[in-house]
Design a protein around this motif. Structure first.
Motif, PDB file in Angstrom:
ATOM      1  N   ILE A   1      46.894  57.192  33.606  1.00 50.62           N
ATOM      2  CA  ILE A   1      45.916  56.116  33.738  1.00 50.62           C
ATOM      3  C   ILE A   1      46.438  54.826  33.118  1.00 50.62           C
ATOM      4  CG2 ILE A   1      43.588  55.369  33.080  1.00 50.62           C
ATOM      5  CD1 ILE A   1      42.732  58.289  33.196  1.00 50.62           C
ATOM      6  N   ILE A   2      47.130  54.962  31.983  1.00 51.39           N
ATOM      7  CA  ILE A   2      47.658  53.789  31.283  1.00 51.39           C
ATOM      8  C   ILE A   2      49.178  53.750  31.413  1.00 51.39           C
ATOM      9  CG2 ILE A   2      47.776  52.581  29.070  1.00 51.39           C
ATOM     10  CD1 ILE A   2      45.319  54.152  28.218  1.00 51.39           C
TER      11      ILE A   2
ATOM     12  N   GLN B   1      53.697  31.518  47.603  1.00 52.89           N
ATOM     13  CA  GLN B   1      52.563  32.421  47.469  1.00 52.89           C
ATOM     14  C   GLN B   1      52.822  33.732  48.205  1.00 52.89           C
ATOM     15  OE1 GLN B   1      48.831  30.698  48.644  1.00 52.89           O
ATOM     16  NE2 GLN B   1      47.856  32.671  48.926  1.00 52.89           N
ATOM     17  N   SER B   2      53.449  33.650  49.379  1.00 50.89           N
ATOM     18  CA  SER B   2      53.710  34.852  50.169  1.00 50.89           C
ATOM     19  C   SER B   2      54.676  35.794  49.468  1.00 50.89           C
ATOM     20  CB  SER B   2      54.261  34.459  51.544  1.00 50.89           C
ATOM     21  OG  SER B   2      55.514  33.801  51.408  1.00 50.89           O
ATOM     22  N   ALA B   3      55.470  35.251  48.537  1.00 50.68           N
ATOM     23  CA  ALA B   3      56.441  36.076  47.812  1.00 50.68           C
ATOM     24  C   ALA B   3      55.816  36.762  46.600  1.00 50.68           C
ATOM     25  CB  ALA B   3      57.618  35.214  47.369  1.00 50.68           C
ATOM     26  N   VAL B   4      54.608  36.369  46.237  1.00 50.80           N
ATOM     27  CA  VAL B   4      53.920  36.961  45.084  1.00 50.80           C
ATOM     28  C   VAL B   4      53.197  38.227  45.517  1.00 50.80           C
ATOM     29  CG1 VAL B   4      52.111  36.630  43.361  1.00 50.80           C
ATOM     30  CG2 VAL B   4      53.606  34.726  43.978  1.00 50.80           C
ATOM     31  N   LYS B   5      53.357  39.284  44.738  1.00 49.99           N
ATOM     32  CA  LYS B   5      52.702  40.551  45.038  1.00 49.99           C
ATOM     33  C   LYS B   5      51.543  40.763  44.076  1.00 49.99           C
ATOM     34  CE  LYS B   5      53.560  45.488  45.667  1.00 49.99           C
ATOM     35  NZ  LYS B   5      54.573  46.580  45.607  1.00 49.99           N
ATOM     36  N   ALA B   6      50.383  41.059  44.626  1.00 52.05           N
ATOM     37  CA  ALA B   6      49.205  41.316  43.783  1.00 52.05           C
ATOM     38  C   ALA B   6      49.361  42.659  43.070  1.00 52.05           C
ATOM     39  CB  ALA B   6      47.944  41.316  44.628  1.00 52.05           C
ATOM     40  N   PRO B   7      48.881  42.778  41.833  1.00 51.84           N
ATOM     41  CA  PRO B   7      49.043  44.026  41.068  1.00 51.84           C
ATOM     42  C   PRO B   7      48.227  45.189  41.620  1.00 51.84           C
ATOM     43  CG  PRO B   7      47.630  42.486  39.890  1.00 51.84           C
ATOM     44  CD  PRO B   7      48.209  41.736  41.049  1.00 51.84           C
ATOM     45  N   ILE B   8      47.128  44.892  42.310  1.00 47.14           N
ATOM     46  CA  ILE B   8      46.327  45.915  42.984  1.00 47.14           C
ATOM     47  C   ILE B   8      45.864  45.342  44.312  1.00 47.14           C
ATOM     48  CG2 ILE B   8      45.495  47.122  40.930  1.00 47.14           C
ATOM     49  CD1 ILE B   8      42.906  45.505  41.126  1.00 47.14           C
TER      50      ILE B   8
ATOM     51  N   VAL C   1      36.399  54.056  34.677  1.00 48.88           N
ATOM     52  CA  VAL C   1      37.652  53.328  34.483  1.00 48.88           C
ATOM     53  C   VAL C   1      37.760  52.196  35.493  1.00 48.88           C
ATOM     54  CG1 VAL C   1      40.169  53.496  34.480  1.00 48.88           C
ATOM     55  CG2 VAL C   1      38.791  55.392  33.593  1.00 48.88           C
ATOM     56  N   ASN C   2      38.036  50.987  34.976  1.00 45.00           N
ATOM     57  CA  ASN C   2      38.253  49.801  35.819  1.00 45.00           C
ATOM     58  C   ASN C   2      37.181  49.625  36.894  1.00 45.00           C
ATOM     59  OD1 ASN C   2      40.504  49.074  34.365  1.00 45.00           O
ATOM     60  ND2 ASN C   2      41.978  49.881  35.837  1.00 45.00           N
ATOM     61  N   ASP C   3      35.928  49.514  36.430  1.00 46.01           N
ATOM     62  CA  ASP C   3      34.806  49.229  37.327  1.00 46.01           C
ATOM     63  C   ASP C   3      34.693  50.193  38.502  1.00 46.01           C
ATOM     64  OD1 ASP C   3      33.867  46.995  35.866  1.00 46.01           O
ATOM     65  OD2 ASP C   3      35.427  45.752  36.756  1.00 46.01           O
TER      66      ASP C   3
ATOM     67  N   LEU D   1      41.853  41.894  39.128  1.00 46.09           N
ATOM     68  CA  LEU D   1      43.263  41.551  39.281  1.00 46.09           C
ATOM     69  C   LEU D   1      43.875  41.184  37.931  1.00 46.09           C
ATOM     70  CD1 LEU D   1      43.003  39.387  42.527  1.00 46.09           C
ATOM     71  CD2 LEU D   1      44.226  41.552  42.327  1.00 46.09           C
ATOM     72  N   ASN D   2      43.084  40.488  37.107  1.00 44.81           N
ATOM     73  CA  ASN D   2      43.573  40.076  35.795  1.00 44.81           C
ATOM     74  C   ASN D   2      43.853  41.278  34.896  1.00 44.81           C
ATOM     75  OD1 ASN D   2      44.037  37.924  33.680  1.00 44.81           O
ATOM     76  ND2 ASN D   2      42.375  39.051  32.698  1.00 44.81           N
ATOM     77  N   LEU D   3      42.983  42.285  34.952  1.00 45.57           N
ATOM     78  CA  LEU D   3      43.201  43.505  34.169  1.00 45.57           C
ATOM     79  C   LEU D   3      44.517  44.161  34.568  1.00 45.57           C
ATOM     80  CD1 LEU D   3      39.629  45.138  34.157  1.00 45.57           C
ATOM     81  CD2 LEU D   3      40.793  44.065  32.223  1.00 45.57           C
ATOM     82  N   ALA D   4      44.726  44.273  35.883  1.00 47.78           N
ATOM     83  CA  ALA D   4      45.957  44.888  36.380  1.00 47.78           C
ATOM     84  C   ALA D   4      47.174  44.016  36.062  1.00 47.78           C
ATOM     85  CB  ALA D   4      45.848  45.117  37.885  1.00 47.78           C
ATOM     86  N   HIS D   5      46.988  42.709  36.150  1.00 47.82           N
ATOM     87  CA  HIS D   5      48.069  41.756  35.862  1.00 47.82           C
ATOM     88  C   HIS D   5      48.575  41.929  34.436  1.00 47.82           C
ATOM     89  CE1 HIS D   5      50.219  37.859  36.054  1.00 47.82           C
ATOM     90  NE2 HIS D   5      49.752  37.645  34.839  1.00 47.82           N
ATOM     91  N   ASN D   6      47.661  42.198  33.515  1.00 47.03           N
ATOM     92  CA  ASN D   6      48.021  42.349  32.104  1.00 47.03           C
ATOM     93  C   ASN D   6      48.131  43.809  31.667  1.00 47.03           C
ATOM     94  OD1 ASN D   6      48.007  39.486  31.016  1.00 47.03           O
ATOM     95  ND2 ASN D   6      45.974  39.545  31.940  1.00 47.03           N
TER      96      ASN D   6
END
Length: 204
Positions: free
Chosen positions: A153-154, A10-17, A178-180, A116-121
């Motif tokens: 933006i995209i 988990q520590s090696a995973v980087k969040a998209p935002i 844009v994005n909440d 996070l899901n929006l950024a992930h995809n």
């Protein structure tokens, strides 16, 4: 709780935002766990199912989990029933919330996970607020303007999802969100009236 090996991955995973509020920290922790255990898509579906369950019965379940006097036994029984078909990361996460008496944060945590899901995809969600429904021709022009914006933006492999929502209170014009709330362009008449009133008040 997550195992030691799972935490290491988990520590090696980087969040998209990056999300800074407490709910965002929880959502990010769940995101990393789901990705590291290779159960991300299924975990997202589990959360959406839980969100749907919480929204039923006029929000009675949300009121229930917001009760600060719930015992650990009651909280544990609730998450066990709520996450019956949830993935392991989501089920474990619900248990952690129950243990820490943080179930009241669950609706906001799910909302943050959706960001996070929006950024992930690589999905950019843009809401266009207007007094009345906009014709498709106008929406396409707005979509093209966003896609060709110099603000990047995209992303090159990203996707834009445009939604038109009716807001009579803006009086006229448009508001683009844009994005909440990540970016807001306020071109509404209500905004211009407010600015005019401020200028007049300062002049008096």
């Amino acid at each position: 709780m997550f195992s030691v090996s799972a935490k290491r991955f988990q520590s090696a995973v980087k969040a998209p935002i990056q999300l800074f509020n407490l709910e965002g920290v929880y959502a990010t922790s769940l995101y990393k766990a789901a990705v590291s255990l290779k159960q991300y898509d299924a975990s997202y579906k589990s959360l959406e199912a839980i969100k749907s369950s919480l929204s039923k019965d006029n929000g009675k379940l949300i009121k229930f989990i917001s009760n600060p006097t719930l015992t650990l036994v009651e909280r544990t029984a609730f998450v066990k029933a709520l996450g019956t078909s949830a993935t392991a990361p989501v089920s474990n996460f619900l248990s952690i919330l129950a243990e820490n008496n943080r179930l009241n944060l669950l609706p906001t945590i799910i909302n943050d996970f959706e960001k996070l899901n929006l950024a992930h995809n690589n999905i950019v969600n843009c809401k266009v607020y207007s007094v009345e429904a906009l014709p498709s021709k106008i929406l396409k022009r707005i979509e093209k303007a966003i896609q060709t914006s110099k603000k990047d933006i995209i992303k090159p492999n990203g996707k834009l999802v445009l939604e038109n929502e009716i807001r009579p209170e803006i009086l006229g014009g448009l508001i683009l969100e844009v994005n909440d709330g990540e970016k807001i362009v306020d071109l509404s008449i209500a905004s211009k009236v407010t600015k005019l009133n401020n200028v007049l008040n300062e002049s008096i």
